[in-house]
Design an enzyme around this catalytic site. Structure first.
Site, PDB file in Angstrom:
ATOM      1  N   VAL A  58       5.050  31.258  -5.813  1.00 17.89           N
ATOM      2  CA  VAL A  58       6.341  30.790  -6.347  1.00 17.89           C
ATOM      3  C   VAL A  58       7.544  31.483  -5.710  1.00 17.89           C
ATOM      4  CG1 VAL A  58       5.439  30.022  -8.585  1.00 17.89           C
ATOM      5  CG2 VAL A  58       6.285  32.386  -8.335  1.00 17.89           C
ATOM      6  N   THR A  91       8.442  38.031  -7.263  1.00 19.24           N
ATOM      7  CA  THR A  91       7.864  36.956  -8.077  1.00 19.24           C
ATOM      8  C   THR A  91       8.753  36.652  -9.276  1.00 19.24           C
ATOM      9  OG1 THR A  91       5.608  37.430  -7.384  1.00 19.24           O
ATOM     10  CG2 THR A  91       5.865  36.317  -9.492  1.00 19.24           C
ATOM     11  N   TYR A 144       8.732  45.218 -13.095  1.00 25.32           N
ATOM     12  CA  TYR A 144       8.395  44.148 -14.046  1.00 25.32           C
ATOM     13  C   TYR A 144       9.523  43.990 -15.073  1.00 25.32           C
ATOM     14  CZ  TYR A 144       5.443  41.688 -17.544  1.00 25.32           C
ATOM     15  OH  TYR A 144       4.912  40.798 -18.443  1.00 25.32           O
TER      16      TYR A 144
HETATM   17  P1  NAD Z   1      -2.178  36.941 -15.710  1.00 25.52           P
HETATM   18  O1  NAD Z   1      -2.043  38.047 -14.720  1.00 25.52           O
HETATM   19  O2  NAD Z   1      -3.529  36.635 -16.254  1.00 25.52           O
HETATM   20  O3  NAD Z   1      -1.600  35.580 -15.129  1.00 25.52           O
HETATM   21  C1  NAD Z   1      -0.546  35.526 -14.217  1.00 25.52           C
HETATM   22  C2  NAD Z   1      -0.851  34.400 -13.228  1.00 25.52           C
HETATM   23  O4  NAD Z   1       0.253  34.295 -12.305  1.00 25.52           O
HETATM   24  C3  NAD Z   1      -2.105  34.662 -12.389  1.00 25.52           C
HETATM   25  O5  NAD Z   1      -2.906  33.516 -12.361  1.00 25.52           O
HETATM   26  C4  NAD Z   1      -1.549  35.003 -11.018  1.00 25.52           C
HETATM   27  O6  NAD Z   1      -2.444  34.722  -9.971  1.00 25.52           O
HETATM   28  C5  NAD Z   1      -0.282  34.178 -10.981  1.00 25.52           C
HETATM   29  N1  NAD Z   1       0.739  34.667 -10.039  1.00 25.52           N
HETATM   30  C6  NAD Z   1       1.190  35.944  -9.908  1.00 25.52           C
HETATM   31  N2  NAD Z   1       2.133  36.004  -8.945  1.00 25.52           N
HETATM   32  C7  NAD Z   1       2.276  34.725  -8.465  1.00 25.52           C
HETATM   33  C8  NAD Z   1       3.081  34.143  -7.461  1.00 25.52           C
HETATM   34  N3  NAD Z   1       3.949  34.883  -6.741  1.00 25.52           N
HETATM   35  N4  NAD Z   1       2.967  32.821  -7.216  1.00 25.52           N
HETATM   36  C9  NAD Z   1       2.074  32.060  -7.930  1.00 25.52           C
HETATM   37  N5  NAD Z   1       1.292  32.564  -8.893  1.00 25.52           N
HETATM   38  C10 NAD Z   1       1.389  33.883  -9.151  1.00 25.52           C
HETATM   39  O7  NAD Z   1      -1.167  37.293 -16.900  1.00 25.52           O
HETATM   40  P2  NAD Z   1      -0.935  36.572 -18.306  1.00 25.52           P
HETATM   41  O8  NAD Z   1      -1.251  37.555 -19.352  1.00 25.52           O
HETATM   42  O9  NAD Z   1      -1.573  35.253 -18.326  1.00 25.52           O
HETATM   43  O10 NAD Z   1       0.648  36.418 -18.287  1.00 25.52           O
HETATM   44  C11 NAD Z   1       1.267  35.173 -18.006  1.00 25.52           C
HETATM   45  C12 NAD Z   1       2.776  35.320 -18.138  1.00 25.52           C
HETATM   46  O11 NAD Z   1       3.101  35.737 -19.479  1.00 25.52           O
HETATM   47  C13 NAD Z   1       3.388  36.354 -17.202  1.00 25.52           C
HETATM   48  O12 NAD Z   1       4.621  35.869 -16.726  1.00 25.52           O
HETATM   49  C14 NAD Z   1       3.605  37.550 -18.090  1.00 25.52           C
HETATM   50  O13 NAD Z   1       4.690  38.333 -17.654  1.00 25.52           O
HETATM   51  C15 NAD Z   1       3.897  36.900 -19.436  1.00 25.52           C
HETATM   52  N6  NAD Z   1       3.549  37.800 -20.539  1.00 25.52           N
HETATM   53  C16 NAD Z   1       2.253  38.014 -20.894  1.00 25.52           C
HETATM   54  C17 NAD Z   1       1.962  38.898 -21.918  1.00 25.52           C
HETATM   55  C18 NAD Z   1       0.552  39.161 -22.375  1.00 25.52           C
HETATM   56  O14 NAD Z   1       0.360  40.021 -23.236  1.00 25.52           O
HETATM   57  N7  NAD Z   1      -0.448  38.468 -21.915  1.00 25.52           N
HETATM   58  C19 NAD Z   1       2.992  39.594 -22.566  1.00 25.52           C
HETATM   59  C20 NAD Z   1       4.310  39.374 -22.147  1.00 25.52           C
HETATM   60  C21 NAD Z   1       4.571  38.459 -21.143  1.00 25.52           C
END
Ligand code: NAD
Ligand code: UDP
Length: 312
Positions: A58, A91, A144
């Site tokens: 992205v 990102t 982050y």
């Molecule tokens: P995750 O690491 O399992 O998923 C993130 C996904 O984004 C992965 O599939 C990864 O390959 C993809 N990705 C990373 N950089 C990328 C790029 N440059 N281009 C395309 N794809 C890319 O994490 P998650 O827990 O599923 O989190 C998803 C979103 O929710 C994130 O943005 C995270 O910041 C946010 N979030 C999650 C939590 C949590 O507790 N799970 C809490 C706060 C925020």
């Protein structure tokens, strides 16, 4: 039927979101560069007639047709987002700009997966959306935290400047099936260690707290925010306010797995927030949303998932 784009769709939260969108009849384009995502999370969708996968980063512009964009692409575990911190900021920031430009071009609505990390190590507890946070701009979590804060700024400026329809969701710690076994976050670490009979890694004295939301509750909140009337733009906290120390979490995981693992105290990483708990009154009033799954019930599901995964 709506055409949804899910960036980060092969990740933990993104893959569950794809399931829910397909389940209600939407078509889904999953965009992912597989930095932390996995083919395993979406392999059950590959033959689905309304599911497509695009391997794409992205940080590069994207031109496709879409009506709704869920922007989840970003590593979420400290271990992974600190592995290449410059790429993490790219990102967050370039990813947001590219997806916002796409939304503008397509006249699409766009939701940002923001985070409780925008509050940093908070001195207001629990954290309401009106709290501006206490974030170190130059620490090891800053790539982050500040990246996500800048993404929120971009969303609100595109809204003010271009009248783009935005939704900003502040996600608090969420757990469940499809976290990676080597993800590094506390719930998956403790469960995998307990199931393998390895020592449970407690960082610091284990008195720091987090509030854990089960993935199904979180995805429900995300869909309600995306579907809400245009005037509801957020930021909206979504998380489970039940707050536990890491020692309490370890005790639950040991009990529910029946493991005899010992506790192994390790140094606390830099800038690790001491406490975290969402104030979810806005999600209640604006989205009629509240979490339903208790930590124990969610842990039982997640332990079952990891038991099956580790057995293969
Ligand atoms: P995750 O690491 O399992 O998923 C993130 C996904 O984004 C992965 O599939 C990864 O390959 C993809 N990705 C990373 N950089 C990328 C790029 N440059 N281009 C395309 N794809 C890319 O994490 P998650 O827990 O599923 O989190 C998803 C979103 O929710 C994130 O943005 C995270 O910041 C946010 N979030 C999650 C939590 C949590 O507790 N799970 C809490 C706060 C925020
Ligand atoms: N943590 C821990 N052991 C681990 C992983 C994490 O004690 O094996 C602690 C970590 O120091 C933090 C809390 O658990 O205080 C939550 O960590 P996680 O990485 O899951 O999420 P975040 O810190 O981003 O909320």
């Amino acid at each position: 039927m709506s055409a949804a784009l899910v960036t980060g769709g092969a990740g933990f939260l993104g893959s569950h979101l794809c399931d829910r969108l397909l389940g209600r009849g939407d078509s889904v384009l999953c965009v992912d560069n597989f930095f932390t995502g996995s083919q395993r999370n979406i392999e059950h969708l590959e033959q689905h007639p309304r599911f497509d996968l695009l391997r794409h980063d992205v940080t590069l512009p994207l031109h496709i047709e879409t009506e709704r964009i869920f922007n989840l692409a970003c590593p979420a575990s400290p271990v992974h987002y600190q592995r290449d911190p410059v790429q993490t900021t790219r990102t967050c920031v370039l990813g947001a700009i590219n997806m916002l430009d796409l939304a503008l071009q397509q006249g699409a609505r766009i939701l940002q997966a923001s985070t409780s990390e925008v509050y940093g190590d908070p001195d207001v507890h629990p954290q309401p959306e009106s709290y501006w946070g206490r974030v170190n701009p130059i620490g090891i979590r800053s790539c982050y935290d500040e990246g996500k804060r800048c993404a929120e700024t971009l969303f609100f400026d595109y809204h003010r400047q271009h009248r783009l329809e935005i939704k900003v969701m502040r996600i608090f710690n969420t757990y469940g099936p499809r976290m990676q076994p080597d993800d590094g976050r506390v719930v998956s670490n403790f469960i995998v260690q307990a199931l393998r009979g390895e020592p449970i890694s407690i960082y610091g004295d284990g008195q720091q707290t987090r509030s854990f939301c089960y993935v199904d509750d979180l995805v429900e909140g995300m869909l309600r925010l995306m579907d809400a009337e245009a005037g509801i733009i957020g930021p909206v906290n979504v998380g489970n306010p039940a707050e536990f120390s890491m020692l309490e979490l370890a005790e639950k995981v040991l009990r529910l797995t029946g493991s005899r693992s010992t506790l192994d105290f390790k140094p606390l990483p830099g800038d690790d927030p001491k406490q975290r708990q969402p104030d979810i009154s806005l999600a209640g009033s604006a989205l009629d949303w509240a979490p339903r799954v208790s930590l124990e019930d969610g842990l039982v599901e997640t332990i079952g998932y990891f038991r099956r995964l580790l057995a293969t």
